[in-house]
Design a protein around this motif. Structure first.
Motif, short mmCIF file in Angstrom:
data_model
loop_
_atom_site.label_atom_id
_atom_site.label_comp_id
_atom_site.label_asym_id
_atom_site.label_seq_id
_atom_site.Cartn_x
_atom_site.Cartn_y
_atom_site.Cartn_z
N ARG A 140 123.84 8.86 13.07
CA ARG A 140 125.20 8.75 12.33
C ARG A 140 125.69 7.44 13.07
N GLU A 141 126.90 6.97 12.59
CA GLU A 141 127.48 5.82 13.23
C GLU A 141 128.16 6.25 14.29
N MET A 205 104.67 7.01 11.55
CA MET A 205 106.00 6.62 11.04
C MET A 205 106.24 7.05 9.72
N ALA A 206 105.13 7.41 8.92
CA ALA A 206 105.39 8.05 7.61
C ALA A 206 105.91 9.53 7.74
N ARG A 207 105.68 9.96 8.72
CA ARG A 207 106.13 11.52 9.03
C ARG A 207 107.54 11.43 9.55
N ARG A 208 108.24 10.51 9.89
CA ARG A 208 109.48 10.53 10.54
C ARG A 208 110.57 10.39 9.43
N THR A 209 110.91 11.33 8.89
CA THR A 209 111.89 11.65 7.75
C THR A 209 112.86 12.51 7.94
N ARG A 210 113.08 13.49 9.09
CA ARG A 210 114.09 14.31 9.36
C ARG A 210 115.26 13.85 9.81
N ALA A 211 116.39 14.45 9.44
CA ALA A 211 117.76 14.17 9.72
C ALA A 211 117.91 14.67 11.33
N PRO A 212 118.65 14.09 12.03
CA PRO A 212 118.98 14.76 13.34
C PRO A 212 119.59 16.10 13.33
N GLY A 243 124.43 14.48 20.31
CA GLY A 243 125.76 14.80 19.81
C GLY A 243 126.19 15.58 18.77
N VAL A 244 124.94 15.90 17.91
CA VAL A 244 125.10 16.73 16.78
C VAL A 244 124.03 18.04 16.69
N VAL A 245 123.53 18.27 17.97
CA VAL A 245 122.60 19.33 18.21
C VAL A 245 123.29 20.37 19.14
#
Length: 280
Positions: A140-141, A205-212, A243-245
């Motif tokens: 997030r920002e 890097m190709a598997r780095r796709t998830r949101a926090p 901050g989001v988990v």
């Protein structure tokens, strides 16, 4: 002078998984900690953690990830898509009902994907200098807007270290202040000099796709540890994820780079010990 002190019990074994024989080492007894190393490491990387924790914990080193010696080599190199399967297979093979996982850098790819399987066996998760399969570009920002400038500065710093013959994952401070430690880090990395690490890095890097936010699904406490001088993983990403988990917290280690577990082991170990004591 003689003493009656005894060393924690240690055993070495191997596990055959599809396409690879995995080497592992188990030291000590008590609650289980599984250590998952980074791209520049292997089972030796955790020497300072095992020595510290083995008197109270069973320390398991995924020793190392598939394709890293002394596990069997793979002609086409390892696929990070297999890492979580390997971690799950090892935990099941050793018969553990409950484990805490401490993952550094590349080890985060194993740990995050394993955690999201919700096996019920994961008691606590430590992510050190890693976001694993979580994509920093999905922060997030305001953290997301900081990434471009941080990445450009990191690339310049990495190029300077390479020019000076300093291991990028060890960093300039370790090389200057603890040259013997820097040399040991390089020797450990050299044990897998035949591995195409650039190709593996691209697969990671190709598997780095998830949101926090996806990490909220794991249902256990999470500790993120970062070195303030890390030039490979943005230190502020740990704060953004925490901050989001719910149940997650981030701690920073001053005057440490990407490999704080190696460079500032005493501080690193203290943070983990306090975290695991709180988890109970």
């Amino acid at each position: 002078m003689t003493t009656n002190a005894s060393m924690p019990a240690r055993r070495i074994g191997s596990l055959q998984t599809p396409g690879c024989r995995l080497h592992y080492e188990v030291t000590g007894e008590g609650p289980v900690i599984v250590f998952a190393h980074g791209l520049g490491g292997n089972q030796l990387s955790w020497w300072q953690q095992v020595a510290h924790f083995a008197p109270r914990y069973t320390c398991v080193r995924l020793s190392p990830h598939r394709g890293f010696a002394p596990s069997s080599t793979l002609p086409a190199g390892p696929d990070p898509a297999d890492y979580a399967d390997d971690l799950a297979a090892l935990i099941d093979h050793l018969g553990f009902a409950e484990v805490s996982v401490v993952a550094q850098s590349m080890g985060g790819w194993s740990a995050v994907d394993y955690a999201l399987r919700r096996t019920g066996k994961l008691k606590a998760l430590v992510l050190a200098a890693t976001t694993g399969t979580i994509d920093p570009a999905r922060l997030r920002e305001p953290e997301r807007s900081r990434l471009k400038e941080w990445a450009m500065a990191g690339e310049r710093a990495q190029a300077d270290l390479v020019r000076r013959g300093i291991h990028v994952a060890a960093g300039a401070r370790m090389a200057a202040e603890q040259p013997a430690l820097h040399l040991l880090y390089r020797h450990i990395d050299d044990m897998n000099a035949g591995l195409d690490k650039q190709a593996l890095r691209e697969r990671l890097m190709a598997r780095r796709t998830r949101a926090p936010e996806e990490l909220t699904a794991i249902g256990c406490p999470v500790l993120l540890i970062v070195g303030d001088e890390d030039i490979l993983i943005p230190p502020f990403a740990a704060d953004a994820i925490a901050g989001v988990v719910p149940g997650a917290r981030a701690v920073h280690i001053a005057e440490a780079g990407h490999s704080a577990y190696f460079e500032r082991a005493q501080v690193f170990n203290r943070h983990i010990a306090e975290f695991l004591d709180r988890v109970g």
